[in-house]
Design a protein around this motif. Structure first.
Motif, mmCIF file in Angstrom:
data_model
loop_
_atom_site.group_PDB
_atom_site.id
_atom_site.type_symbol
_atom_site.label_atom_id
_atom_site.label_comp_id
_atom_site.label_asym_id
_atom_site.label_seq_id
_atom_site.Cartn_x
_atom_site.Cartn_y
_atom_site.Cartn_z
ATOM 1 N N THR A 92 0.846 -1.204 0.000
ATOM 2 C CA THR A 92 0.000 0.000 0.000
ATOM 3 C C THR A 92 0.879 1.251 0.000
ATOM 4 O OG1 THR A 92 -1.731 -1.176 1.196
ATOM 5 C CG2 THR A 92 -1.823 1.227 1.266
ATOM 6 N N ALA A 140 2.224 1.751 -3.299
ATOM 7 C CA ALA A 140 1.189 2.289 -4.200
ATOM 8 C C ALA A 140 0.976 3.778 -3.959
ATOM 9 C CB ALA A 140 -0.117 1.530 -3.995
ATOM 10 N N TYR A 196 -5.418 9.041 -1.875
ATOM 11 C CA TYR A 196 -5.866 7.674 -2.149
ATOM 12 C C TYR A 196 -4.904 7.053 -3.160
ATOM 13 C CZ TYR A 196 -10.130 9.538 -0.129
ATOM 14 O OH TYR A 196 -11.026 10.128 0.717
ATOM 15 N N ALA A 197 -4.676 5.775 -3.018
ATOM 16 C CA ALA A 197 -3.798 5.087 -3.974
ATOM 17 C C ALA A 197 -4.511 4.996 -5.315
ATOM 18 C CB ALA A 197 -3.454 3.695 -3.454
ATOM 19 N N SER A 198 -3.858 5.504 -6.363
ATOM 20 C CA SER A 198 -4.484 5.437 -7.685
ATOM 21 C C SER A 198 -4.245 4.054 -8.286
ATOM 22 C CB SER A 198 -3.914 6.516 -8.601
ATOM 23 O OG SER A 198 -2.622 6.150 -9.015
ATOM 24 N N LEU A 199 -5.147 3.671 -9.181
ATOM 25 C CA LEU A 199 -5.062 2.339 -9.779
ATOM 26 C C LEU A 199 -3.754 2.133 -10.554
ATOM 27 C CD1 LEU A 199 -6.444 -0.326 -10.048
ATOM 28 C CD2 LEU A 199 -7.950 0.633 -11.764
ATOM 29 N N PRO A 200 -3.300 3.117 -11.351
ATOM 30 C CA PRO A 200 -2.004 2.905 -12.028
ATOM 31 C C PRO A 200 -0.863 2.693 -11.033
ATOM 32 C CG PRO A 200 -3.174 4.747 -13.021
ATOM 33 C CD PRO A 200 -3.938 4.365 -11.788
ATOM 34 N N ILE A 208 -1.177 1.494 -7.992
ATOM 35 C CA ILE A 208 -1.387 0.178 -7.371
ATOM 36 C C ILE A 208 -0.753 -0.901 -8.254
ATOM 37 C CG2 ILE A 208 -3.164 -1.561 -6.870
ATOM 38 C CD1 ILE A 208 -4.974 0.760 -5.916
ATOM 39 N N MET A 209 -0.953 -0.749 -9.569
ATOM 40 C CA MET A 209 -0.391 -1.741 -10.485
ATOM 41 C C MET A 209 1.130 -1.660 -10.528
ATOM 42 S SD MET A 209 -3.339 -1.228 -13.327
ATOM 43 C CE MET A 209 -3.379 -2.663 -14.347
ATOM 44 N N ALA A 226 2.988 -0.723 -8.047
ATOM 45 C CA ALA A 226 3.495 -1.164 -6.740
ATOM 46 C C ALA A 226 3.845 -2.640 -6.752
ATOM 47 C CB ALA A 226 2.467 -0.869 -5.653
ATOM 48 N N LYS A 227 3.098 -3.379 -7.543
ATOM 49 C CA LYS A 227 3.307 -4.833 -7.617
ATOM 50 C C LYS A 227 4.727 -5.138 -8.120
ATOM 51 C CE LYS A 227 1.345 -9.014 -7.770
ATOM 52 N NZ LYS A 227 1.030 -9.653 -6.517
#
Lengths: 249, 378
Positions: free
Chosen positions: A74, A77, A185-189, A191-192, A194-195
């Motif tokens: 998190t 992200a 807030y963590a944005s979706l891009p 978050i991806m 971060a993986k």
């Protein structure tokens, strides 16, 4: 400038805490866990420093079981660059965590360490101060404003009845208060992304730290249930009850 | 089977859930709903920044290549806030139609605008006589000089008020009876609109097209398969939203019965009410299970068998969610008593949204009827 940020896995602040029936500890079964809100503020502050070009790298560190990787992801992200988990299921009381973090600080050599002022599970408010002592670094706790210049950091602290501003030479340790910033807030891009960011795992043995128990948890009790109110017939009766029963006036 | 969310879906769920919890409480939602625009433009820009508007679109056009399960995760969380932003109409319906049916040039021209939050769209499908059957439409496209024009009327076009462009289903300009999709500027000459709030706090419009300049979406004038695929995705999206709403209703009802006292004890101690709440819980879980099944099936593939299976799954889902929503909604209102239908409490508004969702894209009765007919014909 390298910034090291600590992140703790705690019960989500929206969850109603349950105590185990035997009162031995808090019941964590099927409970939603999250990043400690003060640690999230610390991550946000570091990310803002990077966006301003002040920080060049953000390293997030957590101490705990392997599940703490979720909270490190998190933090990644939210904008951190890499993560380190000091994996242990042993006693994670403040002094032990501070000793482990001191070793990480020694290895990483950050210019600034940003931590939450306390974790919302045990509310100790100790680890930052202990880490400062172990690393022999200047510290500023309860930060509501942080401003980094060349070799120093100015920190506005929230103290009883006002604000205090300190200047610390770097490297230094800052612990965050609630009003320092509002985490994004963590944005979706992100978050991806971060993986794919690196997350290293080390053990206390790797760091050469032996954990020992300095305190013992004797019991946990939920707050007493609020009793029902009563209706009073007159202001005089109310004043009488406040004065003689509640003894608040 | 493992139905656990992957890391990315879990973080998306957490991020969206946090937004709803921190910045989209019921009073804030009501403020947006009653505003002139009917939603928050700031929120729309935030959705763009957070990548939610890019979720289902292809990476080559600026999207994030999300699938039906990813959309399900996001919509479930947004459902808990009863969001009034035009996500369904812009992204799931019209944007999805462009992605599935548009030419490369059209996708290039439009999807980037959607992803960036600059372009809002609405999907105009149904007409007065259509009920929920999109094959029953009279709006007609025809050639006019070197271009195309549309004539006809559309009803209950969700969020047309805020749309920059419309995706309109109409009879083909080739006069072969096919249903094709056309792109129309929402403010083009010849578009007359009657805007109104719907009973769930969103916005819709009745539109009249009189010789409105239009552009065929895609290369083909037969968009039946595209429309069906878009509707399947939309059914998963609104069903996920309904599951989020039902989860919140159940939690609110359980909490309320622990606080509300009658005969000096919390009403949650009455066994008959416990049975009611267990029924609510079971309906929520059954709806969720059907949602998972449909989301996975719809993303299964494009072969004839897979498409047939996807169509069936979306019908089963819409039927089950309609059934669950009715029981959960009615029981929540019953257990809250009179305050369950007041304007000040969110429970009544959640029930309204569930009722609206039941009417979207075919009610549970229509889908059940279709399933029975398909079974009998097999």
């Amino acid at each position: 400038m390298k910034v090291l940020v600590t992140v703790k896995r705690v019960i989500d602040y929206n969850v109603k805490i349950r105590v185990k029936p035997d009162g031995s500890d808090v019941d964590l079964t099927n409970v939603k866990m999250a990043v400690n809100p003060f640690c999230e503020i610390a991550v946000e502050e570091a990310v803002r420093m990077k966006e301003k070009g002040i920080a060049s790298e953000i390293v997030v560190v957590s101490v705990g079981a392997s599940e703490a990787q979720e909270q490190l992801r998190t933090a990644l992200a939210l904008g951190a660059d890499r993560a380190i988990l000091v994996e242990t299921t042993a006693n994670t009381e403040s002094l032990n965590v501070a000793k482990l973090l001191a070793k990480v600080v020694e290895q990483e050599q950050p210019s600034l360490v940003i931590m939450g002022k306390q974790a919302i599970d045990s509310d100790n408010n100790q680890t930052g101060q202990m880490l400062a002592a172990l690393c022999d670094m200047p510290q500023a706790t309860f930060a509501s404003e942080v401003s980094v210049t060349d070799n120093s950091v100015a920190v506005t602290r929230e103290i009883d009845g006002g604000l205090q501003t300190l200047s610390l030479r770097l490297p230094a340790i800052v612990t965050t208060d609630l009003r320092l910033n509002e985490p994004r807030y963590a944005s979706l891009p992100n978050i991806m992304k971060a993986k794919r960011k690196p997350l290293a795992t080390v053990t206390p043995d790797d760091l050469g730290v032996t954990l020992s128990a300095h305190t013992q948890l004797l019991g946990v009790n939920p707050p007493p249930q609020r009793s029902a109110g009563v209706k009073v017939k007159s202001v005089a009766e109310l004043v009488d009850k406040l004065k003689n029963e509640a003894k608040v006036i | 089977m493992d139905f656990a969310l992957n890391d990315i879906q879990q973080m998306l769920k957490d991020s969206a859930g946090k937004f709803i919890h921190n910045d989209y409480d019921f009073e804030t939602r009501q403020k947006y709903s009653h505003s002139e625009l009917g939603y928050s433009e700031d929120n729309w820009q935030l959705f763009a920044e957070l990548g939610w508007l890019a979720l289902p679109f292809a990476e080559e056009f600026g999207g994030l290549d999300g699938n039906a399960t990813d959309l399900m995760v996001l919509m479930t969380e947004l459902g808990k806030g009863l969001i009034v932003e035009p996500y369904l109409s812009t992204v799931v319906l019209a944007g999805n139609a462009i992605q599935r049916g548009g030419t490369a040039e059209q996708k290039e021209a439009l999807i980037g605008g959607i992803v960036g939050g600059e372009l809002k769209l609405a999907f105009a499908g149904l007409e007065a006589q259509s009920a929920t059957d999109i094959s029953s439409i009279n709006t007609q496209a025809s050639t006019a000089g070197s271009g195309l024009v549309l004539n006809g009327k559309k009803q209950v076009v969700l969020h047309a008020q805020s749309a920059d462009k419309l995706v309109v289903a109409a009879r083909s300009h080739n006069n072969n009876g096919n249903i094709a999709l056309y792109l129309v500027d929402a403010n083009a000459e010849g578009v007359a609109a009657h805007h109104y709030p719907t009973n769930d706090g969103a916005r819709a419009s009745d539109l009249t097209f009189t010789n409105v300049a239009a552009e065929l979406l895609g290369d083909s004038d037969d968009a039946a398969a595209v429309i069906q695929a878009v509707l399947n995705d939309a059914i998963v999206a609104v069903s996920a939203e309904a599951v989020g709403v039902m989860d919140k209703m159940l939690a609110a009802t359980v909490e309320y019965t622990k606080v509300r006292k009658q005969f000096d004890v919390p009403i949650s101690t009455f066994q008959i009410l416990q049975h009611n709440m267990v029924d609510m819980f079971m309906e929520c879980e059954q709806a969720r299970s059907m949602l998972y099944y449909a989301a996975i099936t719809i993303g299964g593939g494009n072969s004839e068998e897979q498409v047939a299976e996807a169509n069936k799954a979306s019908q089963f889902l819409k039927w089950k969610v309609g059934q669950a929503a009715r029981l959960v909604g009615q029981t929540a209102v019953q257990l809250h008593g009179g305050m369950g239908v007041t304007d000040e409490l969110d429970v009544g508004h959640m029930f309204k949204r569930l009722t609206m969702i039941n009417t979207l894209f075919g009610s549970m009765d229509i889908h059940l009827d279709n399933l029975v007919k398909q079974r009998q014909a097999a």
